[in-house]
Design a protein around this motif. Structure first.
Motif, mmCIF file in Angstrom:
data_model
loop_
_atom_site.group_PDB
_atom_site.id
_atom_site.type_symbol
_atom_site.label_atom_id
_atom_site.label_comp_id
_atom_site.label_asym_id
_atom_site.label_seq_id
_atom_site.Cartn_x
_atom_site.Cartn_y
_atom_site.Cartn_z
ATOM 1 N N ASN A 60 0.832 -1.104 0.056
ATOM 2 C CA ASN A 60 -0.032 -0.035 -0.056
ATOM 3 C C ASN A 60 0.721 1.339 -0.146
ATOM 4 O O ASN A 60 0.303 2.314 0.229
ATOM 5 C CB ASN A 60 -1.017 -0.130 1.159
ATOM 6 C CG ASN A 60 -1.850 -1.131 1.111
ATOM 7 O OD1 ASN A 60 -2.557 -1.338 0.245
ATOM 8 N ND2 ASN A 60 -2.440 -1.870 2.325
ATOM 9 N N ALA A 61 2.059 1.335 -0.315
ATOM 10 C CA ALA A 61 3.117 2.238 -0.026
ATOM 11 C C ALA A 61 3.190 3.004 -1.512
ATOM 12 O O ALA A 61 3.949 3.910 -1.711
ATOM 13 C CB ALA A 61 4.347 1.860 0.334
ATOM 14 N N GLY A 62 2.406 2.418 -2.652
ATOM 15 C CA GLY A 62 2.752 3.364 -3.984
ATOM 16 C C GLY A 62 4.158 3.312 -4.503
ATOM 17 O O GLY A 62 4.638 4.190 -4.892
ATOM 18 N N VAL A 63 4.624 1.982 -4.421
ATOM 19 C CA VAL A 63 6.230 2.000 -4.907
ATOM 20 C C VAL A 63 5.991 1.613 -6.575
ATOM 21 O O VAL A 63 5.281 1.258 -7.025
ATOM 22 C CB VAL A 63 6.930 0.803 -4.280
ATOM 23 C CG1 VAL A 63 6.834 1.017 -2.852
ATOM 24 C CG2 VAL A 63 6.230 -0.579 -4.512
ATOM 25 N N ASN A 64 7.288 1.975 -7.168
ATOM 26 C CA ASN A 64 7.398 1.852 -8.384
ATOM 27 C C ASN A 64 8.013 0.603 -8.508
ATOM 28 O O ASN A 64 9.125 0.315 -8.018
ATOM 29 C CB ASN A 64 8.112 3.006 -9.130
ATOM 30 C CG ASN A 64 8.529 3.118 -10.522
ATOM 31 O OD1 ASN A 64 8.780 2.018 -11.130
ATOM 32 N ND2 ASN A 64 8.366 4.196 -11.337
ATOM 33 N N PHE A 65 7.528 -0.333 -9.645
ATOM 34 C CA PHE A 65 8.571 -1.598 -9.944
ATOM 35 C C PHE A 65 10.037 -1.424 -10.171
ATOM 36 O O PHE A 65 10.649 -2.324 -9.931
ATOM 37 C CB PHE A 65 7.634 -2.482 -10.625
ATOM 38 C CG PHE A 65 6.386 -3.186 -10.170
ATOM 39 C CD1 PHE A 65 6.630 -4.315 -9.567
ATOM 40 C CD2 PHE A 65 5.353 -2.546 -10.088
ATOM 41 C CE1 PHE A 65 5.534 -5.005 -8.824
ATOM 42 C CE2 PHE A 65 4.036 -3.149 -9.469
ATOM 43 C CZ PHE A 65 4.243 -4.502 -8.944
ATOM 44 N N ARG A 66 10.180 -0.399 -10.999
ATOM 45 C CA ARG A 66 11.613 -0.097 -11.554
ATOM 46 C C ARG A 66 12.176 0.128 -10.312
ATOM 47 O O ARG A 66 13.610 0.377 -10.383
ATOM 48 C CB ARG A 66 11.529 0.881 -12.525
ATOM 49 C CG ARG A 66 10.976 0.461 -13.765
ATOM 50 C CD ARG A 66 10.678 1.513 -14.784
ATOM 51 N NE ARG A 66 9.893 2.635 -14.166
ATOM 52 C CZ ARG A 66 9.490 3.520 -14.885
ATOM 53 N NH1 ARG A 66 10.127 4.229 -15.825
ATOM 54 N NH2 ARG A 66 8.760 4.697 -14.096
ATOM 55 N N ASP A 67 11.887 0.399 -9.241
ATOM 56 C CA ASP A 67 12.743 0.707 -7.879
ATOM 57 C C ASP A 67 13.204 -0.405 -7.425
ATOM 58 O O ASP A 67 14.174 -0.311 -6.583
ATOM 59 C CB ASP A 67 11.835 1.688 -6.784
ATOM 60 C CG ASP A 67 11.851 3.161 -7.183
ATOM 61 O OD1 ASP A 67 12.235 3.465 -8.215
ATOM 62 O OD2 ASP A 67 10.881 3.815 -6.536
ATOM 63 N N ILE A 68 12.723 -1.325 -7.631
ATOM 64 C CA ILE A 68 13.352 -2.567 -7.286
ATOM 65 C C ILE A 68 13.945 -3.398 -8.517
ATOM 66 O O ILE A 68 13.257 -3.824 -9.383
ATOM 67 C CB ILE A 68 12.069 -3.654 -6.775
ATOM 68 C CG1 ILE A 68 11.402 -2.831 -5.794
ATOM 69 C CG2 ILE A 68 12.930 -5.096 -6.169
ATOM 70 C CD1 ILE A 68 10.102 -3.501 -5.262
ATOM 71 N N GLU A 69 15.297 -3.819 -8.476
ATOM 72 C CA GLU A 69 15.961 -4.143 -9.801
ATOM 73 C C GLU A 69 16.755 -5.506 -9.582
ATOM 74 O O GLU A 69 17.164 -5.749 -8.251
ATOM 75 C CB GLU A 69 17.050 -3.132 -10.160
ATOM 76 C CG GLU A 69 17.771 -3.457 -11.320
ATOM 77 C CD GLU A 69 18.787 -2.504 -11.852
ATOM 78 O OE1 GLU A 69 19.143 -2.551 -13.180
ATOM 79 O OE2 GLU A 69 18.870 -1.364 -11.342
ATOM 80 N N VAL A 70 16.483 -6.431 -10.349
ATOM 81 C CA VAL A 70 17.198 -7.661 -10.043
ATOM 82 C C VAL A 70 18.302 -7.529 -10.990
ATOM 83 O O VAL A 70 18.335 -7.686 -12.289
ATOM 84 C CB VAL A 70 16.193 -8.870 -10.438
ATOM 85 C CG1 VAL A 70 17.134 -10.283 -10.352
ATOM 86 C CG2 VAL A 70 15.061 -8.869 -9.613
ATOM 87 N N VAL A 71 19.690 -7.851 -10.440
ATOM 88 C CA VAL A 71 20.911 -7.796 -11.344
ATOM 89 C C VAL A 71 21.428 -9.211 -11.168
ATOM 90 O O VAL A 71 21.583 -9.897 -10.396
ATOM 91 C CB VAL A 71 21.909 -6.909 -10.565
ATOM 92 C CG1 VAL A 71 23.115 -7.017 -11.378
ATOM 93 C CG2 VAL A 71 21.325 -5.377 -10.627
ATOM 94 N N LYS A 72 21.637 -9.680 -12.435
ATOM 95 C CA LYS A 72 22.602 -10.971 -12.644
ATOM 96 C C LYS A 72 23.918 -10.858 -12.571
ATOM 97 O O LYS A 72 24.633 -9.810 -13.142
ATOM 98 C CB LYS A 72 22.179 -11.539 -14.006
ATOM 99 C CG LYS A 72 22.858 -12.897 -14.310
ATOM 100 C CD LYS A 72 21.954 -14.073 -13.865
ATOM 101 C CE LYS A 72 22.336 -15.270 -14.445
ATOM 102 N NZ LYS A 72 21.427 -16.375 -14.346
ATOM 103 N N LEU A 73 24.621 -11.454 -11.898
ATOM 104 C CA LEU A 73 26.147 -11.473 -11.270
ATOM 105 C C LEU A 73 26.634 -12.348 -12.170
ATOM 106 O O LEU A 73 26.252 -13.440 -12.950
ATOM 107 C CB LEU A 73 26.247 -11.809 -9.734
ATOM 108 C CG LEU A 73 25.674 -10.942 -8.635
ATOM 109 C CD1 LEU A 73 25.899 -11.411 -7.615
ATOM 110 C CD2 LEU A 73 26.074 -9.366 -9.073
ATOM 111 N N ASP A 74 28.155 -12.243 -12.389
ATOM 112 C CA ASP A 74 28.812 -13.010 -13.172
ATOM 113 C C ASP A 74 28.860 -14.472 -12.717
ATOM 114 O O ASP A 74 29.084 -15.565 -13.362
ATOM 115 C CB ASP A 74 30.572 -12.459 -13.278
ATOM 116 C CG ASP A 74 30.516 -11.264 -13.953
ATOM 117 O OD1 ASP A 74 29.540 -10.784 -15.003
ATOM 118 O OD2 ASP A 74 31.388 -10.374 -13.853
ATOM 119 N N SER A 75 28.616 -14.922 -11.569
ATOM 120 C CA SER A 75 28.490 -15.952 -10.800
ATOM 121 C C SER A 75 27.274 -16.834 -11.371
ATOM 122 O O SER A 75 27.245 -17.862 -11.180
ATOM 123 C CB SER A 75 28.658 -16.027 -9.386
ATOM 124 O OG SER A 75 27.561 -15.458 -8.808
#
Length: 124
Positions: A60-75
């Protein structure tokens, strides 16, 4: 859990509007880098974003999905990078670490988020 075919349908129907409303440029670049796996990769990232929102009680906080990012690491592992309003909100939560695990099986992608918080000081 997110149905991969549902994401594929949204990509077909809404195109770039859908992509840019939910995903960061680097997430889109990664999703587009494989042959025929874009919807699968985006579904897993959407599941992770939803898992973060649920784990941190931000529905209910009205967040933007782009503010949460999933980054793939080299591992091969993934990590969460938090931006904007979500970063501001979780800055108040005494979070020490967040971890994410993504999975795909058949027509479903899922994500699990673990949040470790600092114990409150005595007397709080």
């Amino acid at each position: 859990m997110v149905k991969i075919s549902g994401v594929a349908d949204s990509l077909s129907q809404f195109g770039d509007d859908f992509r840019h409303r939910l995903f960061t440029a680097s997430e889109l670049e990664y999703a587009d880098s494989g042959s025929g796996v874009c919807a699968e990769r985006l579904a897993a990232r959407f599941a992770a974003k939803e898992a973060v929102i649920k784990a941190l009680n931000l529905a209910n906080a009205g967040v933007n999905f782009r503010d949460i990012e999933v980054v793939k690491l080299d591992s091969g592992a993934c990590e969460l990078v938090i931006h904007g309003r979500v970063a501001e909100l979780i800055g108040q939560l005494n979070i020490v670490q967040m971890a994410v695990s993504l999975s795909h099986d058949g027509d479903y992608a899922g994500a699990f988020v673990t949040v470790l918080c600092k114990a409150p000081a005595s007397g709080e």
